[in-house]
Design an enzyme around this catalytic site. Sequence first.
Site, PDB file in Angstrom:
ATOM      1  N   SER A  42       0.814  -1.220   0.000  1.00  0.00           N
ATOM      2  CA  SER A  42       0.000   0.000   0.000  1.00  0.00           C
ATOM      3  C   SER A  42       0.850   1.274   0.000  1.00  0.00           C
ATOM      4  CB  SER A  42      -0.907   0.004   1.224  1.00  0.00           C
ATOM      5  OG  SER A  42      -1.699  -1.149   1.225  1.00  0.00           O
ATOM      6  N   GLY A  43       1.828   1.348   0.898  1.00  0.00           N
ATOM      7  CA  GLY A  43       2.645   2.562   1.022  1.00  0.00           C
ATOM      8  C   GLY A  43       3.549   2.768  -0.178  1.00  0.00           C
ATOM      9  N   CYS A  82      -1.870  -6.111   2.469  1.00  0.00           N
ATOM     10  CA  CYS A  82      -3.281  -5.739   2.532  1.00  0.00           C
ATOM     11  C   CYS A  82      -4.085  -6.421   1.436  1.00  0.00           C
ATOM     12  CB  CYS A  82      -3.430  -4.220   2.437  1.00  0.00           C
ATOM     13  SG  CYS A  82      -5.152  -3.711   2.303  1.00  0.00           S
ATOM     14  N   CYS A  94      -5.836  -7.524   4.748  1.00  0.00           N
ATOM     15  CA  CYS A  94      -7.162  -6.907   4.910  1.00  0.00           C
ATOM     16  C   CYS A  94      -8.211  -7.377   3.904  1.00  0.00           C
ATOM     17  CB  CYS A  94      -7.067  -5.385   4.771  1.00  0.00           C
ATOM     18  SG  CYS A  94      -5.563  -4.671   5.417  1.00  0.00           S
ATOM     19  N   LYS A 143      -9.029 -11.191   4.004  1.00  0.00           N
ATOM     20  CA  LYS A 143      -9.601 -11.387   5.354  1.00  0.00           C
ATOM     21  C   LYS A 143     -11.059 -10.936   5.391  1.00  0.00           C
ATOM     22  CE  LYS A 143      -9.915  -8.272   8.013  1.00  0.00           C
ATOM     23  NZ  LYS A 143      -8.892  -7.637   8.807  1.00  0.00           N
ATOM     24  N   TYR A 186      -5.370  -8.298  16.960  1.00  0.00           N
ATOM     25  CA  TYR A 186      -6.259  -8.177  15.796  1.00  0.00           C
ATOM     26  C   TYR A 186      -6.427  -9.513  15.066  1.00  0.00           C
ATOM     27  CZ  TYR A 186      -5.842  -2.994  15.476  1.00  0.00           C
ATOM     28  OH  TYR A 186      -5.895  -1.646  15.683  1.00  0.00           O
ATOM     29  N   ILE A 187      -5.306 -10.098  14.661  1.00  0.00           N
ATOM     30  CA  ILE A 187      -5.386 -11.262  13.769  1.00  0.00           C
ATOM     31  C   ILE A 187      -5.966 -12.466  14.500  1.00  0.00           C
ATOM     32  CG2 ILE A 187      -4.005 -12.861  12.356  1.00  0.00           C
ATOM     33  CD1 ILE A 187      -2.197 -10.510  11.631  1.00  0.00           C
ATOM     34  N   GLU A 219      -9.782 -11.843  14.961  1.00  0.00           N
ATOM     35  CA  GLU A 219     -10.509 -11.894  13.682  1.00  0.00           C
ATOM     36  C   GLU A 219     -10.595 -13.329  13.150  1.00  0.00           C
ATOM     37  OE1 GLU A 219      -9.786  -7.381  11.987  1.00  0.00           O
ATOM     38  OE2 GLU A 219      -8.571  -8.975  11.149  1.00  0.00           O
ATOM     39  N   GLY A 239       1.724 -11.549  16.605  1.00  0.00           N
ATOM     40  CA  GLY A 239       2.334 -10.289  16.200  1.00  0.00           C
ATOM     41  C   GLY A 239       3.085 -10.400  14.881  1.00  0.00           C
ATOM     42  N   HIS A 263     -34.117   7.400  13.278  1.00  0.00           N
ATOM     43  CA  HIS A 263     -34.808   6.271  13.863  1.00  0.00           C
ATOM     44  C   HIS A 263     -35.439   5.385  12.808  1.00  0.00           C
ATOM     45  CE1 HIS A 263     -36.779   4.194  17.136  1.00  0.00           C
ATOM     46  NE2 HIS A 263     -37.925   4.246  16.478  1.00  0.00           N
ATOM     47  N   GLU A 313     -28.387   5.681  16.355  1.00  0.00           N
ATOM     48  CA  GLU A 313     -29.086   6.789  17.030  1.00  0.00           C
ATOM     49  C   GLU A 313     -28.740   6.836  18.522  1.00  0.00           C
ATOM     50  OE1 GLU A 313     -33.453   6.509  17.548  1.00  0.00           O
ATOM     51  OE2 GLU A 313     -33.253   4.468  16.775  1.00  0.00           O
TER      52      GLU A 313
HETATM   53  P1  NDP Z   1      -1.140  -7.653  17.600  1.00  0.00           P
HETATM   54  O1  NDP Z   1      -0.014  -6.840  18.065  1.00  0.00           O
HETATM   55  O2  NDP Z   1      -2.475  -7.059  17.391  1.00  0.00           O
HETATM   56  O3  NDP Z   1      -1.338  -8.877  18.593  1.00  0.00           O
HETATM   57  C1  NDP Z   1      -0.305  -9.754  18.924  1.00  0.00           C
HETATM   58  C2  NDP Z   1      -0.798 -10.648  20.038  1.00  0.00           C
HETATM   59  O4  NDP Z   1       0.175 -11.627  20.316  1.00  0.00           O
HETATM   60  C3  NDP Z   1      -1.038  -9.864  21.326  1.00  0.00           C
HETATM   61  O5  NDP Z   1      -2.185 -10.385  21.944  1.00  0.00           O
HETATM   62  C4  NDP Z   1       0.209 -10.190  22.133  1.00  0.00           C
HETATM   63  O6  NDP Z   1      -0.003 -10.153  23.497  1.00  0.00           O
HETATM   64  C5  NDP Z   1       0.504 -11.595  21.692  1.00  0.00           C
HETATM   65  N1  NDP Z   1       1.909 -11.952  21.838  1.00  0.00           N
HETATM   66  C6  NDP Z   1       2.984 -11.224  21.507  1.00  0.00           C
HETATM   67  N2  NDP Z   1       4.115 -11.890  21.782  1.00  0.00           N
HETATM   68  C7  NDP Z   1       3.738 -13.073  22.302  1.00  0.00           C
HETATM   69  C8  NDP Z   1       4.455 -14.185  22.792  1.00  0.00           C
HETATM   70  N3  NDP Z   1       5.781 -14.228  22.800  1.00  0.00           N
HETATM   71  N4  NDP Z   1       3.742 -15.243  23.254  1.00  0.00           N
HETATM   72  C9  NDP Z   1       2.393 -15.216  23.252  1.00  0.00           C
HETATM   73  N5  NDP Z   1       1.669 -14.191  22.806  1.00  0.00           N
HETATM   74  C10 NDP Z   1       2.334 -13.124  22.342  1.00  0.00           C
HETATM   75  O7  NDP Z   1      -0.592  -8.374  16.282  1.00  0.00           O
HETATM   76  P2  NDP Z   1      -1.332  -9.112  15.078  1.00  0.00           P
HETATM   77  O8  NDP Z   1      -0.348 -10.072  14.559  1.00  0.00           O
HETATM   78  O9  NDP Z   1      -2.669  -9.588  15.478  1.00  0.00           O
HETATM   79  O10 NDP Z   1      -1.512  -7.946  14.035  1.00  0.00           O
HETATM   80  C11 NDP Z   1      -0.370  -7.207  13.619  1.00  0.00           C
HETATM   81  C12 NDP Z   1      -0.749  -5.804  13.250  1.00  0.00           C
HETATM   82  O11 NDP Z   1      -1.417  -5.836  12.009  1.00  0.00           O
HETATM   83  C13 NDP Z   1      -1.712  -5.158  14.208  1.00  0.00           C
HETATM   84  O12 NDP Z   1      -1.065  -4.507  15.245  1.00  0.00           O
HETATM   85  C14 NDP Z   1      -2.449  -4.197  13.333  1.00  0.00           C
HETATM   86  O13 NDP Z   1      -1.729  -3.007  13.324  1.00  0.00           O
HETATM   87  C15 NDP Z   1      -2.409  -4.857  11.982  1.00  0.00           C
HETATM   88  N6  NDP Z   1      -3.709  -5.487  11.677  1.00  0.00           N
HETATM   89  C16 NDP Z   1      -4.807  -4.703  11.570  1.00  0.00           C
HETATM   90  C17 NDP Z   1      -6.024  -5.240  11.282  1.00  0.00           C
HETATM   91  C18 NDP Z   1      -7.220  -4.353  11.177  1.00  0.00           C
HETATM   92  O14 NDP Z   1      -7.039  -3.151  11.010  1.00  0.00           O
HETATM   93  N7  NDP Z   1      -8.442  -4.862  11.300  1.00  0.00           N
HETATM   94  C19 NDP Z   1      -6.216  -6.679  11.084  1.00  0.00           C
HETATM   95  C20 NDP Z   1      -4.993  -7.426  11.253  1.00  0.00           C
HETATM   96  C21 NDP Z   1      -3.805  -6.840  11.529  1.00  0.00           C
HETATM   97  P3  NDP Z   1      -0.051  -8.774  24.321  1.00  0.00           P
HETATM   98  O15 NDP Z   1      -1.351  -8.133  23.986  1.00  0.00           O
HETATM   99  O16 NDP Z   1       0.022  -9.236  25.739  1.00  0.00           O
HETATM  100  O17 NDP Z   1       1.134  -7.999  23.899  1.00  0.00           O
END
Ligand code: NDP
Length: 457
Positions: A15-16, A43, A48, A51, A180-181, A184, A265, A439, A444
């Site tokens: 995208s960027g 994306c 996105c 998904k 997020y992932i 979802e 992540g 309504h 609302e």
């Molecule tokens: P996120 O950062 O949203 O979530 C990562 C999750 O993994 C968190 O719950 C985190 O826990 C956990 N985690 C991290 N490290 C460990 C570990 N070592 N062991 C166990 N659990 C761990 O990342 P995603 O991969 O879900 O998404 C990446 C990015 O992509 C998002 O931040 C978002 O910016 C983007 N995205 C946006 C979407 C949208 O706009 N709808 C959809 C999908 C992705 P903790 O919370 O405790 O840190």
Amino acid sequence: MASYDFDLFTIGAGSGGVRASRLAARYGARVGVAEEHRVGGTCVIRGCVPKKFFVYASEFGRMFHEAKGYGWTSGAPQFSWPKLIENKDNEIDRLNGIYIRNLKNAGAEIFETRAIVKDPHTVHLVGEGRDVTAEKILISTGGAPWVDETVPGHELGVTSNEAFHLERFPDHVVVAGGGYIAVEFACIFKGLGADVCLVYRGEDILRYFDSDISVQVHAELKRQGIRVVTQAVFDGIEDLGNGARRVHLSNGTKLDADLVFWAVGRRPATEGLGLEKAGVELGKNGAVKVDEWSRSSVESVFAVGDVTDRVNLTPVAIREGAAFAETQFNDNPQKMDYAFISKAVFSNPPVGSVGYTEAEARRKFGAVDVYKTDFRQMKHMLTGDEQRTLMKIVVDAASDKVVGVHIVGEHGPEMIQCLAIAVKAGVTKADFDATCALHPTAAEELVTMREKFTPKF
Ligand code: NDP
């Protein structure tokens, strides 16, 4: 003056990168773009867009059931995973073609190869075995799923990359993560008929969102039958043969599955790009460190999007790319404005959010007023679904400005996209109150909340 092959060479056509390259080319720059996978990036190709198709697919299962409350009857619905994949792939191919055409029509030259930075003005095209030079280099390689490789058997799990092409739809899924992932995909798999367990290391999933949102989504996941295990991580994944896996959790629990999904992540994709050798400073998790103009520690090297690990969202990458092109190639200096970026999680029900969480607002503004409502949407009065909708408005008490709106409920993301315009423009709670309701809608409720919420300490 040095003469280069290109004015701009972009590595990564997501995208960027695509937005920056198209704009720069439109402003007369000679632009080269290298992409090792497919033009469109995460994306469009494996994020996105596909998904959201999966989200739509998962909603139909519920709709067949809900329709009965409105008098509809039909035979037992059948779902074909291969058909969904085929149709989704056709649409992704179409979008990929549009992205390629748009770049070419703007005058950019596309190189379908991995590219690495050799020095501040030289890029090596790996697939072509040659170098090209550029006055400016833009790194827009995005991010990639991270997997905890210290976990024995980690390779038996898949990431979102593979999830879009599973040959067989799974019966039992175990998801690691609470972001997020994870949320979802847990809802997608559940909605399409799988048995799902989500394993999160903390207490509240979606912890970057307002705490009421986290609690509500957690409750809604459980209500629809998704098992949520908190305070646990994977200790190991065992291969039981024939695609069967056993996940061993840190709390001693064992979970059997035919799909184990890592969603813990993503990390900036900078490995092996030659950046450090070229003098480009990298930060946490390998992110390219940039200033407010997206310039790296090397004068001629810039970076936009997830590879910089600022706000990892498609529209942000697009705006960062546009600001870079305006500044560098159109003599129109622009910086990305990160205030009040709206966010969505396409869970069931989905989340829409803009601005400060209640906790953030209390830290920033001191006194805040909170308005909340929690209700069943009208549609569900006849479907029998117990799904609830939560709406929360956070107001800076001193100025009466609405500084945060958070929604969990059907159409929440659509409402938030519209509300974000007003919130960014500085709307007050008095403006909300002065707006006549439409309504009957769920939205609302946003203009009829009058009672301040008083926390019970
Ligand atoms: P996120 O950062 O949203 O979530 C990562 C999750 O993994 C968190 O719950 C985190 O826990 C956990 N985690 C991290 N490290 C460990 C570990 N070592 N062991 C166990 N659990 C761990 O990342 P995603 O991969 O879900 O998404 C990446 C990015 O992509 C998002 O931040 C978002 O910016 C983007 N995205 C946006 C979407 C949208 O706009 N709808 C959809 C999908 C992705 P903790 O919370 O405790 O840190």
